[in-house]
Design a protein around this motif. Structure first.
Motif, PDB file in Angstrom:
ATOM      1  N   SER A  13      -5.768  -7.261  68.686  1.00  0.00           N
ATOM      2  CA  SER A  13      -6.576  -8.065  67.820  1.00  0.00           C
ATOM      3  C   SER A  13      -6.076  -9.296  67.599  1.00  0.00           C
ATOM      4  N   THR A  87      -9.555  -1.451  68.727  1.00  0.00           N
ATOM      5  CA  THR A  87     -10.155  -2.273  67.757  1.00  0.00           C
ATOM      6  C   THR A  87     -11.112  -3.199  68.310  1.00  0.00           C
ATOM      7  N   SER A  88     -12.218  -3.409  67.591  1.00  0.00           N
ATOM      8  CA  SER A  88     -13.400  -4.307  67.913  1.00  0.00           C
ATOM      9  C   SER A  88     -13.381  -5.484  67.057  1.00  0.00           C
ATOM     10  N   GLY A  89     -12.491  -5.521  65.944  1.00  0.00           N
ATOM     11  CA  GLY A  89     -12.823  -6.624  65.187  1.00  0.00           C
ATOM     12  C   GLY A  89     -11.857  -6.341  63.732  1.00  0.00           C
ATOM     13  N   SER A  93     -11.005 -13.439  69.291  1.00  0.00           N
ATOM     14  CA  SER A  93     -11.998 -13.011  70.280  1.00  0.00           C
ATOM     15  C   SER A  93     -11.492 -12.642  71.463  1.00  0.00           C
ATOM     16  N   LEU A  96      -9.679  -9.562  71.400  1.00  0.00           N
ATOM     17  CA  LEU A  96     -10.622  -8.398  71.092  1.00  0.00           C
ATOM     18  C   LEU A  96     -11.204  -8.021  72.408  1.00  0.00           C
ATOM     19  N   ILE A  97     -11.743  -8.893  73.257  1.00  0.00           N
ATOM     20  CA  ILE A  97     -12.697  -8.659  74.288  1.00  0.00           C
ATOM     21  C   ILE A  97     -11.790  -7.832  75.377  1.00  0.00           C
ATOM     22  N   LEU A 100     -11.050  -4.226  74.141  1.00  0.00           N
ATOM     23  CA  LEU A 100     -12.282  -3.416  73.785  1.00  0.00           C
ATOM     24  C   LEU A 100     -12.834  -3.016  75.304  1.00  0.00           C
ATOM     25  N   ALA A 116     -15.453   2.243  68.117  1.00  0.00           N
ATOM     26  CA  ALA A 116     -14.914   0.659  68.022  1.00  0.00           C
ATOM     27  C   ALA A 116     -14.683   0.704  66.559  1.00  0.00           C
ATOM     28  N   PRO A 341     -17.442  -7.083  70.260  1.00  0.00           N
ATOM     29  CA  PRO A 341     -16.343  -7.550  69.510  1.00  0.00           C
ATOM     30  C   PRO A 341     -16.876  -8.299  68.456  1.00  0.00           C
ATOM     31  N   SER A 343     -15.374 -10.901  65.621  1.00  0.00           N
ATOM     32  CA  SER A 343     -14.013 -11.706  65.153  1.00  0.00           C
ATOM     33  C   SER A 343     -14.104 -11.631  63.569  1.00  0.00           C
TER      34      SER A 343
END
Ligand code: KG4
Ligand code: ZN
Length: 364
Positions: A13, A87-89, A93, A96-97, A100, A116, A341, A343
């Protein structure tokens, strides 16, 4: 669910790329089987802060081999894990992308469930992995992106009691260091310089002290530091040491008031709690004056003070894996592979967004 569970965790992240394999036994105890964290500090230090594009690229380049390394250290293969947690947030961004997506790909290819995970939930639950702490407890999260006081009631059950209305505490350390010409990241540099300084030379403001609400504010403190430095310019090393020591002193006094009130509120809310506890997490928890201040507040309030090892206070994948395991054990999830994700993703969905909090506040 009471059987033993093993999970692969992925964290991307911010500026640490990390993977870990963590086990939760049938009694609920956690064990890190293998973990690896790659810090991008050097990539960003020339810019005095995290550059999102550089971070995302560095995650992409490192993640595959870090996942393999974490599995290797754990003596496991993908076939051995029960699930994937990524981790998705909240966070940057791009990072995270790129964390994920591989999580989803592994879940898809292996047919294992995907969790997630909210990065803040990772920080919030770490003390249960390290110390087996029971709910409820109070968490002080002090990092480069966040300054929050959170009541942790259960997995997925949080109340944000306070947050910064402007800069995060780590950010205040970093900005103070920058304007004094100290290196990035600023926290350790300020702490080092402060050792030789006089904490009483400058009477810096102690923002929010005395207010009933439990929020924080650090931008006024940063401005006061700048004005002091300008007033006595050119600053000598001796001046820098005094400014840093006085800055840390103001930070400690502020924490004493804010967190002290948090402990009182906890007592009022849970008068029967037999072992109330305060947990600290985030990079600023490395600061020995911050730690000793929190320890003193806890001693005075008869709270247990839990500071997980530094490697688990700062960003890592073991906490993400553990949060995934906790969700799994509670039957919360898994997530659909269409999960996106986020942010911005507050732990406490009821908490109002305060102006200014989260400029860098998308991450912790
Ligand atoms: O949790 P963390 O490693 O990363 C994120 O924010 O994501 O926290 C980094 C922050 C930086 O602002 C850094 O200056 C601060 O933690 N920090 C410290 C110390 N070590 C790191 N602040 C004060 N004293 C320290 N010794
Ligand atoms: Zn964090």
């Amino acid at each position: 669910m009471s059987s033993q569970l093993t999970i692969l965790g992925i964290e991307t992240s911010c500026d640490e790329t990390a993977a870990a394999v963590v086990l939760r036994d049938a009694s609920g105890k956690g064990k890190i089987l293998g973990e690896v964290v790659l810090s991008q500090l050097e990539e960003h230090s020339a810019y005095g802060g995290v550059v999102p594009e550089i971070a995302a690229r560095a995650h992409v380049e490192a993640l595959d081999s870090l996942i393999s390394e974490a599995l290797l250290r754990a003596g496991k293969s993908l076939a051995d894990v029960d699930a994937i947690a990524a981790t998705s947030g909240p966070g940057l961004s791009g990072g995270l992308i790129v964390g994920l997506m591989p999580g989803k790909a592994i879940a898809r290819a292996t047919g294992k469930p995907l969790y997630a995970v909210n990065h803040l939930e990772g920080h919030a639950l770490t003390a249960r992995l390290t110390d087996g702490l029971a709910f409820p407890y109070l968490l002080l999260l002090v990092s480069g992106g966040h300054t929050q006081l959170i009541l942790v009631k259960g997995v997925g059950d949080y109340e944000r009691w306070g947050t910064t209305i402007d800069d995060a505490l780590g950010e205040a350390f970093d900005k103070t260091a920058k304007l004094l010409g100290l290196p990035y990241p600023g926290g350790p540099a300020v702490e080092r310089a402060a050792r030789a300084g006089d904490p009483k030379r400058f009477a810096f403001p102690r923002p929010m002290v005395g207010e009933a609400r439990l929020d924080f504010s650090f931008s006024g403190l940063k401005t006061a530091v700048r004005q002091a430095a300008e007033f006595i310019a050119p600053v000598t090393d001796h001046d820098i040491a005094d400014i840093c020591a006085s800055f840390q002193n103001a930070v400690s006094r502020t924490l004493k008031d804010r967190v002290g009130r948090g402990l009182t509120r906890f007592r009022e809310r849970f008068p029967d709690a037999t072992e109330p506890a305060l947990v600290v997490a985030g990079g600023v928890a490395a600061n020995s004056e911050v730690r000793s201040t929190l320890q003193a507040i806890c001693d005075a309030g008869k709270f247990r003070f839990v500071a997980p090892p530094m490697s688990l206070c700062t960003d890592n994948a073991a906490m993400i894996a553990w949060a995934g395991l906790e969700r799994m054990a509670e039957g919360l999830g898994p997530d659909d592979l269409t999960v996106a994700p986020r942010s911005r993703w507050p732990l406490d969905s009821e908490a109002v967004a305060l102006f200014g909090s989260g400029k860098r506040g998308a991450k912790a």
